[in-house]
Design a protein around this motif. Structure first.
Motif, PDB file in Angstrom:
ATOM      1  N   ARG A 163      -4.366 -20.334 -20.116  1.00  0.00           N
ATOM      2  CA  ARG A 163      -5.515 -19.483 -19.805  1.00  0.00           C
ATOM      3  C   ARG A 163      -5.172 -18.640 -18.583  1.00  0.00           C
ATOM      4  O   ARG A 163      -4.621 -19.148 -17.603  1.00  0.00           O
ATOM      5  CB  ARG A 163      -6.763 -20.316 -19.505  1.00  0.00           C
ATOM      6  N   THR A 164      -5.519 -17.358 -18.642  1.00  0.00           N
ATOM      7  CA  THR A 164      -5.243 -16.458 -17.528  1.00  0.00           C
ATOM      8  C   THR A 164      -6.480 -15.614 -17.234  1.00  0.00           C
ATOM      9  O   THR A 164      -7.108 -15.075 -18.156  1.00  0.00           O
ATOM     10  CB  THR A 164      -4.060 -15.518 -17.853  1.00  0.00           C
ATOM     11  N   PHE A 165      -6.806 -15.513 -15.936  1.00  0.00           N
ATOM     12  CA  PHE A 165      -7.915 -14.686 -15.475  1.00  0.00           C
ATOM     13  C   PHE A 165      -7.343 -13.567 -14.586  1.00  0.00           C
ATOM     14  O   PHE A 165      -6.558 -13.857 -13.672  1.00  0.00           O
ATOM     15  CB  PHE A 165      -8.923 -15.512 -14.681  1.00  0.00           C
ATOM     16  N   ASN A 166      -7.736 -12.336 -14.862  1.00  0.00           N
ATOM     17  CA  ASN A 166      -7.277 -11.186 -14.078  1.00  0.00           C
ATOM     18  C   ASN A 166      -8.481 -10.385 -13.611  1.00  0.00           C
ATOM     19  O   ASN A 166      -9.445 -10.194 -14.361  1.00  0.00           O
ATOM     20  CB  ASN A 166      -6.377 -10.273 -14.913  1.00  0.00           C
ATOM     21  N   ILE A 167      -8.408  -9.894 -12.382  1.00  0.00           N
ATOM     22  CA  ILE A 167      -9.461  -9.035 -11.849  1.00  0.00           C
ATOM     23  C   ILE A 167      -8.819  -8.010 -10.937  1.00  0.00           C
ATOM     24  O   ILE A 167      -7.850  -8.317 -10.223  1.00  0.00           O
ATOM     25  CB  ILE A 167     -10.541  -9.860 -11.111  1.00  0.00           C
ATOM     26  N   GLY A 168      -9.328  -6.777 -10.961  1.00  0.00           N
ATOM     27  CA  GLY A 168      -8.744  -5.760 -10.092  1.00  0.00           C
ATOM     28  C   GLY A 168      -9.378  -4.403 -10.301  1.00  0.00           C
ATOM     29  O   GLY A 168     -10.322  -4.236 -11.082  1.00  0.00           O
ATOM     30  N   GLY A 169      -8.834  -3.442  -9.581  1.00  0.00           N
ATOM     31  CA  GLY A 169      -9.347  -2.086  -9.695  1.00  0.00           C
ATOM     32  C   GLY A 169      -8.553  -1.117  -8.852  1.00  0.00           C
ATOM     33  O   GLY A 169      -7.540  -1.469  -8.235  1.00  0.00           O
ATOM     34  N   GLN A 170      -9.016   0.129  -8.842  1.00  0.00           N
ATOM     35  CA  GLN A 170      -8.367   1.157  -8.039  1.00  0.00           C
ATOM     36  C   GLN A 170      -9.403   2.141  -7.522  1.00  0.00           C
ATOM     37  O   GLN A 170     -10.510   2.262  -8.066  1.00  0.00           O
ATOM     38  CB  GLN A 170      -7.302   1.897  -8.836  1.00  0.00           C
ATOM     39  N   TYR A 171      -9.019   2.860  -6.451  1.00  0.00           N
ATOM     40  CA  TYR A 171      -9.895   3.843  -5.829  1.00  0.00           C
ATOM     41  C   TYR A 171      -9.071   5.072  -5.475  1.00  0.00           C
ATOM     42  O   TYR A 171      -7.963   4.950  -4.928  1.00  0.00           O
ATOM     43  CB  TYR A 171     -10.544   3.258  -4.575  1.00  0.00           C
ATOM     44  N   THR A 172      -9.599   6.250  -5.815  1.00  0.00           N
ATOM     45  CA  THR A 172      -8.953   7.526  -5.487  1.00  0.00           C
ATOM     46  C   THR A 172      -9.920   8.326  -4.616  1.00  0.00           C
ATOM     47  O   THR A 172     -10.967   8.773  -5.112  1.00  0.00           O
ATOM     48  CB  THR A 172      -8.606   8.328  -6.750  1.00  0.00           C
ATOM     49  N   PRO A 173      -9.630   8.526  -3.326  1.00  0.00           N
ATOM     50  CA  PRO A 173     -10.584   9.201  -2.436  1.00  0.00           C
ATOM     51  C   PRO A 173     -11.002  10.591  -2.904  1.00  0.00           C
ATOM     52  O   PRO A 173     -12.185  10.918  -2.930  1.00  0.00           O
ATOM     53  CB  PRO A 173      -9.830   9.262  -1.099  1.00  0.00           C
ATOM     54  N   ASN A 174     -10.027  11.425  -3.280  1.00  0.00           N
ATOM     55  CA  ASN A 174     -10.345  12.806  -3.714  1.00  0.00           C
ATOM     56  C   ASN A 174      -9.226  13.303  -4.610  1.00  0.00           C
ATOM     57  O   ASN A 174      -8.214  13.807  -4.135  1.00  0.00           O
ATOM     58  CB  ASN A 174     -10.527  13.724  -2.512  1.00  0.00           C
ATOM     59  N   ILE A 175      -9.395  13.167  -5.905  1.00  0.00           N
ATOM     60  CA  ILE A 175      -8.325  13.489  -6.840  1.00  0.00           C
ATOM     61  C   ILE A 175      -8.008  14.974  -6.891  1.00  0.00           C
ATOM     62  O   ILE A 175      -6.901  15.385  -7.258  1.00  0.00           O
ATOM     63  CB  ILE A 175      -8.707  12.984  -8.256  1.00  0.00           C
TER      64      ILE A 175
ATOM     65  N   LEU B 192      -2.780  12.156   0.867  1.00  0.00           N
ATOM     66  CA  LEU B 192      -3.143  10.742   0.839  1.00  0.00           C
ATOM     67  C   LEU B 192      -4.478  10.510   0.137  1.00  0.00           C
ATOM     68  O   LEU B 192      -4.713   9.447  -0.426  1.00  0.00           O
ATOM     69  CB  LEU B 192      -3.187  10.179   2.252  1.00  0.00           C
ATOM     70  N   ALA B 193      -5.364  11.522   0.165  1.00  0.00           N
ATOM     71  CA  ALA B 193      -6.651  11.386  -0.507  1.00  0.00           C
ATOM     72  C   ALA B 193      -6.512  11.475  -2.021  1.00  0.00           C
ATOM     73  O   ALA B 193      -7.404  11.046  -2.752  1.00  0.00           O
ATOM     74  CB  ALA B 193      -7.619  12.454  -0.003  1.00  0.00           C
ATOM     75  N   SER B 194      -5.407  12.018  -2.510  1.00  0.00           N
ATOM     76  CA  SER B 194      -5.198  12.147  -3.956  1.00  0.00           C
ATOM     77  C   SER B 194      -4.445  10.957  -4.548  1.00  0.00           C
ATOM     78  O   SER B 194      -4.240  10.887  -5.761  1.00  0.00           O
ATOM     79  CB  SER B 194      -4.419  13.435  -4.260  1.00  0.00           C
ATOM     80  N   VAL B 195      -4.029  10.018  -3.702  1.00  0.00           N
ATOM     81  CA  VAL B 195      -3.277   8.848  -4.154  1.00  0.00           C
ATOM     82  C   VAL B 195      -4.233   7.788  -4.706  1.00  0.00           C
ATOM     83  O   VAL B 195      -5.337   7.598  -4.187  1.00  0.00           O
ATOM     84  CB  VAL B 195      -2.450   8.262  -2.984  1.00  0.00           C
ATOM     85  N   ASP B 196      -3.813   7.097  -5.769  1.00  0.00           N
ATOM     86  CA  ASP B 196      -4.576   5.968  -6.305  1.00  0.00           C
ATOM     87  C   ASP B 196      -4.207   4.708  -5.523  1.00  0.00           C
ATOM     88  O   ASP B 196      -3.027   4.358  -5.432  1.00  0.00           O
ATOM     89  CB  ASP B 196      -4.251   5.739  -7.785  1.00  0.00           C
ATOM     90  N   TYR B 197      -5.201   3.996  -5.010  1.00  0.00           N
ATOM     91  CA  TYR B 197      -4.977   2.751  -4.270  1.00  0.00           C
ATOM     92  C   TYR B 197      -5.489   1.589  -5.118  1.00  0.00           C
ATOM     93  O   TYR B 197      -6.657   1.580  -5.540  1.00  0.00           O
ATOM     94  CB  TYR B 197      -5.690   2.798  -2.926  1.00  0.00           C
ATOM     95  N   ARG B 198      -4.633   0.608  -5.370  1.00  0.00           N
ATOM     96  CA  ARG B 198      -4.938  -0.446  -6.337  1.00  0.00           C
ATOM     97  C   ARG B 198      -4.845  -1.832  -5.700  1.00  0.00           C
ATOM     98  O   ARG B 198      -4.012  -2.068  -4.830  1.00  0.00           O
ATOM     99  CB  ARG B 198      -3.984  -0.354  -7.527  1.00  0.00           C
TER     100      ARG B 198
ATOM    101  N   VAL C 248      -1.790 -12.362  -5.776  1.00  0.00           N
ATOM    102  CA  VAL C 248      -2.538 -11.158  -5.417  1.00  0.00           C
ATOM    103  C   VAL C 248      -1.621  -9.965  -5.654  1.00  0.00           C
ATOM    104  O   VAL C 248      -0.390 -10.076  -5.541  1.00  0.00           O
ATOM    105  CB  VAL C 248      -3.023 -11.187  -3.948  1.00  0.00           C
ATOM    106  N   THR C 249      -2.212  -8.842  -5.994  1.00  0.00           N
ATOM    107  CA  THR C 249      -1.437  -7.653  -6.321  1.00  0.00           C
ATOM    108  C   THR C 249      -1.962  -6.445  -5.561  1.00  0.00           C
ATOM    109  O   THR C 249      -3.137  -6.398  -5.176  1.00  0.00           O
ATOM    110  CB  THR C 249      -1.493  -7.351  -7.829  1.00  0.00           C
ATOM    111  N   ALA C 250      -1.096  -5.474  -5.376  1.00  0.00           N
ATOM    112  CA  ALA C 250      -1.475  -4.228  -4.729  1.00  0.00           C
ATOM    113  C   ALA C 250      -0.504  -3.148  -5.170  1.00  0.00           C
ATOM    114  O   ALA C 250       0.614  -3.431  -5.621  1.00  0.00           O
ATOM    115  CB  ALA C 250      -1.469  -4.371  -3.203  1.00  0.00           C
ATOM    116  N   GLY C 251      -0.923  -1.902  -5.037  1.00  0.00           N
ATOM    117  CA  GLY C 251      -0.021  -0.820  -5.420  1.00  0.00           C
ATOM    118  C   GLY C 251      -0.655   0.544  -5.211  1.00  0.00           C
ATOM    119  O   GLY C 251      -1.831   0.665  -4.825  1.00  0.00           O
ATOM    120  N   VAL C 252       0.140   1.549  -5.480  1.00  0.00           N
ATOM    121  CA  VAL C 252      -0.307   2.930  -5.339  1.00  0.00           C
ATOM    122  C   VAL C 252       0.192   3.744  -6.526  1.00  0.00           C
ATOM    123  O   VAL C 252       1.217   3.430  -7.140  1.00  0.00           O
ATOM    124  CB  VAL C 252       0.195   3.576  -4.030  1.00  0.00           C
TER     125      VAL C 252
END
Length: 446
Positions: free
Chosen positions: A340-352, A359-365, A387-391
């Motif tokens: 069984r695997t549980f995953n949760i996450g998301g991303q935010y882009t300040p101003n695409i 830096l405001a056009s970068v996706d932060y994950r 835990v995961t992170a990325g751009v």
């Protein structure tokens, strides 16, 4: 047209190199990869890995076309020719109670994937990704015979394995109406898994280890050459709250299909030279080349949900369960547990859409995962936390072509220090290059 030809040649060379590499080289150093068919690869692109590994209910991410193999229904949202090529590196520290820690690192090409829109609401996708990896090497030293207390000789038991399975896939996804996407993959899984164990008798003279004279050592080599078809399928349904805000539900699965396996089993004897290295091989005691048997893969079900504000943010969660207790090789059940695997996450882009603040056009994950693996070792369930992170870094568009570099990092732990087990602390780094472009388009002139 010239740039397309050059890129396709590069793509073919990359695929050929990856195929050869995947067949012959171990790209993991985990003792847990000896179980089942090795460490199972997530088959995700870096942009999904950075968000905790979510993917069942995602398609376009931040208005960018992405290839999502985990749910082939997502191909129906692709409207530009899309190419994704990536590399992967792994840094692993192994720890065990009462023993010194060991560090390993590995590096490889991770994936080559290609998608081509067929209509406004459908696309084809094909590529090559790793399916599983095997790579381990450890030793257990026992003093004396056990039955003879005066015996001070040392018996070394060594265990090693390498190889892996690759997955070449071809898929199609399409839309029905405005909200429903359906898709499927047919995949060819192939590769070789090898395991070797040896038993060597040594003697300790004044603190120096020497091969025991006149003693033959034994080696057991087993391998499985595996090939066969596997099938994935999926569906996504979206609920639109506005032109930019969408709630998406996803489901995908993999059938418990059977792969062909040709196995070999060799037991041989040998002497060691004065340096302790294998020297003089003797005749094989057993050399058995088996006829083709079957490997029955597990049935896998994945469920996901995501909410996206186009060009601004995305959040989601996945749940995956696989019937690894069904895994059998040559009709013999491998004694694994359902995972069984549980995953949760998301991303935010300040101003695409910004042109002045890159830096405001970068996706932060960001994301996290919890995995109850299919292994129970020494009566202990092996679990994984990460835990995961990325751009996602966009590059300047060029004549209607859009580029993005995706980087992800996964920092995690697997195993335990109790009951004589090994604990793994690892860092996985994924780097991918994604291209969106209009190819195969006829231009009209007035």
């Amino acid at each position: 047209m010239i740039k397309y030809t050059r890129f396709l040649i590069t793509l073919l060379l990359a695929v050929s190199s990856f195929a050869a590499f995947a067949q012959s080289t171990a790209t993991t150093s985990s003792p847990y990869s000896r179980y089942g068919i090795g460490d199972i690869d997530p088959q995700l692109m870096p942009q999904n890995i950075a968000m905790g590994g979510i993917g069942v209910a995602t398609n376009r991410i931040s208005l960018f076309n992405n290839i999502n193999i985990v749910n082939p229904a997502s191909y129906g949202a692709i409207n530009l020719t899309t190419i994704d090529i990536g590399i992967y590196s792994n840094f692993l520290t192994l720890s065990q109670a009462g023993a010194a820690s060991q560090k390993n690192s590995n590096f490889r090409l991770s994936h080559v994937a290609f998608a081509i829109p067929v209509t406004k609401r459908s696309a084809l996708s094909f590529g090559l990704v790793p399916y599983s990896e095997r790579g381990y090497n450890y030793k257990n030293t026992v003093k004396g015979n056990g039955a003879i207390p005066a015996d001070t000789n040392l018996t070394n038991y060594t265990y090693s394995g390498d190889g892996g399975l690759s997955k070449a896939y071809f898929g199609y996804g399409f839309g029905i109406g405005k909200h429903l996407l359906i898709g499927a993959n047919v995949s060819y899984i192939f590769g070789t898994l090898k395991d070797i164990s040896t038993t060597e008798i040594n003697t300790n003279i004044n603190g120096v280890i020497y091969p025991l004279p006149g003693t033959t050592n034994s080696k057991i080599e087993s391998s499985n050459s595996i090939a066969g078809l596997n099938y994935d399928y999926g569906v996504q349904y979206s609920v639109d709250f506005s032109d930019t805000k969408h709630l998406t539900f996803g489901y995908s699965g993999s059938l418990n299909s059977k792969l062909n396996s040709t196995s070999s089993f060799i037991v041989s004897q040998y002497f060691n030279d004065n340096s302790g290295n294998e020297d003089i091989p003797l005749d094989s005691v057993v050399n058995r080349q088996s006829a083709k048997t079957k490997i029955k893969l597990p049935l896998t079900n994945r469920f996901g949900i995501s909410f996206q504000n186009d060009g601004k943010f995305l959040v989601g969660a996945d749940y995956t369960m696989s019937k690894w207790s069904q895994l059998s090789i040559g009709g013999e059940n491998q004694g694994l547990q359902d995972s069984r695997t549980f995953n949760i996450g998301g991303q935010y882009t300040p101003n695409i859409a910004t042109l002045r603040n890159y830096l405001a056009s970068v996706d932060y994950r960001l994301g996290a995962l919890y995995d109850e693996t299919y292994m129970v070792v020494n009566n202990t369930r092996i679990k994984r936390y990460a835990v995961t992170a990325g751009v996602g870094m966009p590059l300047r568009p060029n004549n209607g072509s859009f580029y993005k570099i995706n980087i992800s990092a996964e920092v995690g732990r697997r195993g335990s220090l109790v009951n004589g087990l090994v604990r793994e602390n690892y860092v996985n780094i994924h780097l991918g290059f994604t291209l969106n472009d209009k190819w195969f388009q006829k231009y009209k002139f007035d």
